[in-house]
Design a protein around this motif. Structure first.
Motif, mmCIF file in Angstrom:
data_model
loop_
_atom_site.group_PDB
_atom_site.id
_atom_site.type_symbol
_atom_site.label_atom_id
_atom_site.label_comp_id
_atom_site.label_asym_id
_atom_site.label_seq_id
_atom_site.Cartn_x
_atom_site.Cartn_y
_atom_site.Cartn_z
ATOM 1 N N LEU A 83 0.820 -1.205 0.000
ATOM 2 C CA LEU A 83 0.000 0.000 0.000
ATOM 3 C C LEU A 83 0.856 1.257 0.000
ATOM 4 O O LEU A 83 0.510 2.255 -0.645
ATOM 5 C CB LEU A 83 -0.940 -0.006 1.217
ATOM 6 N N ALA B 75 2.064 1.714 -3.467
ATOM 7 C CA ALA B 75 0.922 2.125 -4.289
ATOM 8 C C ALA B 75 0.627 3.609 -4.095
ATOM 9 O O ALA B 75 0.352 4.342 -5.060
ATOM 10 C CB ALA B 75 -0.302 1.290 -3.936
ATOM 11 N N ILE B 76 0.719 4.070 -2.862
ATOM 12 C CA ILE B 76 0.532 5.500 -2.584
ATOM 13 C C ILE B 76 1.630 6.320 -3.256
ATOM 14 O O ILE B 76 1.372 7.382 -3.831
ATOM 15 C CB ILE B 76 0.512 5.744 -1.068
ATOM 16 N N THR C 140 0.917 6.460 -7.118
ATOM 17 C CA THR C 140 -0.193 7.358 -7.454
ATOM 18 C C THR C 140 0.155 8.807 -7.127
ATOM 19 O O THR C 140 -0.329 9.730 -7.795
ATOM 20 C CB THR C 140 -1.475 6.945 -6.717
ATOM 21 N N PRO D 127 -3.243 11.589 -8.835
ATOM 22 C CA PRO D 127 -4.409 10.841 -8.359
ATOM 23 C C PRO D 127 -5.433 10.616 -9.464
ATOM 24 O O PRO D 127 -5.880 11.560 -10.104
ATOM 25 C CB PRO D 127 -4.976 11.748 -7.254
ATOM 26 N N ALA E 114 -4.500 4.305 -9.941
ATOM 27 C CA ALA E 114 -4.767 3.359 -8.851
ATOM 28 C C ALA E 114 -4.764 1.931 -9.384
ATOM 29 O O ALA E 114 -4.225 1.017 -8.753
ATOM 30 C CB ALA E 114 -6.099 3.681 -8.190
ATOM 31 N N GLU F 209 -8.038 -0.093 -3.117
ATOM 32 C CA GLU F 209 -8.684 1.032 -3.783
ATOM 33 C C GLU F 209 -9.355 1.946 -2.766
ATOM 34 O O GLU F 209 -9.280 3.186 -2.892
ATOM 35 C CB GLU F 209 -9.716 0.514 -4.782
ATOM 36 N N LEU G 260 -6.576 3.987 -1.082
ATOM 37 C CA LEU G 260 -6.071 5.059 -1.933
ATOM 38 C C LEU G 260 -7.088 6.188 -2.062
ATOM 39 O O LEU G 260 -6.733 7.370 -2.034
ATOM 40 C CB LEU G 260 -5.728 4.509 -3.318
ATOM 41 N N SER G 261 -8.364 5.834 -2.204
ATOM 42 C CA SER G 261 -9.405 6.864 -2.303
ATOM 43 C C SER G 261 -9.550 7.622 -0.993
ATOM 44 O O SER G 261 -9.838 8.823 -0.993
ATOM 45 C CB SER G 261 -10.739 6.215 -2.686
ATOM 46 N N LEU H 96 -6.172 9.593 -3.454
ATOM 47 C CA LEU H 96 -5.349 9.190 -4.586
ATOM 48 C C LEU H 96 -6.053 8.199 -5.512
ATOM 49 O O LEU H 96 -5.424 7.670 -6.426
ATOM 50 C CB LEU H 96 -4.034 8.573 -4.092
ATOM 51 N N GLY H 97 -7.331 7.951 -5.275
ATOM 52 C CA GLY H 97 -8.080 7.039 -6.124
ATOM 53 C C GLY H 97 -8.953 7.796 -7.110
ATOM 54 O O GLY H 97 -8.544 8.820 -7.666
#
Length: 273
Positions: free
Chosen positions: A117, A120-121, A124, A129, A134, A204, A207-208, A212-213
């Motif tokens: 994660l 992933a952050i 993105t 974003p 994502a 997801e 991130l949202s 960032l989603g």
């Protein structure tokens, strides 16, 4: 043999969420992009089955479209992971002990060395974003998962007699992998895909949650949770509803994965008898 309770429960939960997401493609009770401050924080009932949020948007419509966003991101990310990871795992197993096997496994170790994660952050945040970024970030971390699972399952088959017979018949390793190895590990890959699907939905949402989603005005369960933080005491349902949607979806997919594993694994079927 009758279907197991976990398979039924997982199928019902997952199927309900998928059906609502599919329905949102053609119909939702209210426009999720329309703000109606006069109707803000309406309690459930009447024209708003689950009430409205702080901007007057219908919560049921937001949850339906949010399901579509989360499922689309997770589904495509799993597709990326399977599309790249499975061939890599098959090639590594076919070249067992060779340089290709070593490269694939060391690349997997490199990716697994970092929290998924967090990276992933980072991805993105660098690329910007969006739902597309994502998908890319989550998909990248599905690749080594499927590569490792595929390699491990395939290695155990390469020592069997019928694989050796295929080699003696003159079949190449690529053909053997496609015709004999892959069909025999497909059930394991299906189960792994359901697990990664549920993890993709969680990723997801995470991130949202940090922005960032999927971007406004597209609803997302994670962003709904983030926006509900300031309303947790005055309207707790704004946080409870998307949180419950995430929990039930992930629970359903995990139950479905467990049920499929029990149904598809011949060893477990024999043990059940």
């Amino acid at each position: 043999m009758s279907a197991r309770p976990t398979l039924i429960a997982g199928g019902v939960l997952s199927g309900t969420v998928l059906a609502l997401a599919a329905l949102s493609l053609v119909w939702v009770p209210h426009d999720v992009t329309a703000l109606n401050i006069a109707e803000r924080l309406r309690p459930p009932g009447g024209a708003y089955l689950l009430g409205t949020d702080q901007l007057g948007r219908d919560m049921l419509s937001m949850l339906m479209v949010g399901a579509r966003s989360s499922i689309a991101v997770a589904l495509v990310a799993v597709g990326i992971g399977m599309g790249a990871g499975v061939p890599l795992g098959l090639m590594a197993a076919a070249a067992r002990g060779g340089w290709l096997d070593e490269i694939v496994m060391r690349m997997n170790d490199l990716i697994f060395a970092f929290p998924a994660l967090v990276i992933a952050i980072l991805i993105t945040a660098i690329l910007g974003p969006s739902a597309l970024n994502a998908i890319l970030a989550i998909g990248i971390f599905n690749i080594p998962v499927f590569a490792r699972v595929t390699r491990g399952a395939a290695l155990s088959l390469w020592t069997l007699d019928y694989i050796r017979a295929a080699e003696l018949a003159g079949k190449g390793r690529a053909r053997i992998s496609a015709e004999h190895i892959l069909p025999n590990i497909a059930n394991l890959l299906i189960v792994q895909a359901t697990i990664q699907f549920s993890l993709g939905i969680l990723a997801e949402a995470g991130l949202s949650y940090v922005g960032l989603g999927a971007q406004p005005p597209t609803p997302s369960w994670g962003r709904m949770l983030a926006e509900a933080q300031t309303m947790i005491y005055t309207a707790p349902r704004l946080a409870i509803l998307p949180g419950l949607a995430i929990v039930l979806t992930v629970l359903g997919l995990n139950l479905l994965g467990d049920g499929l594993r029990d149904a598809l694994d011949p060893r477990l079927r024999r043990a059940a008898r």
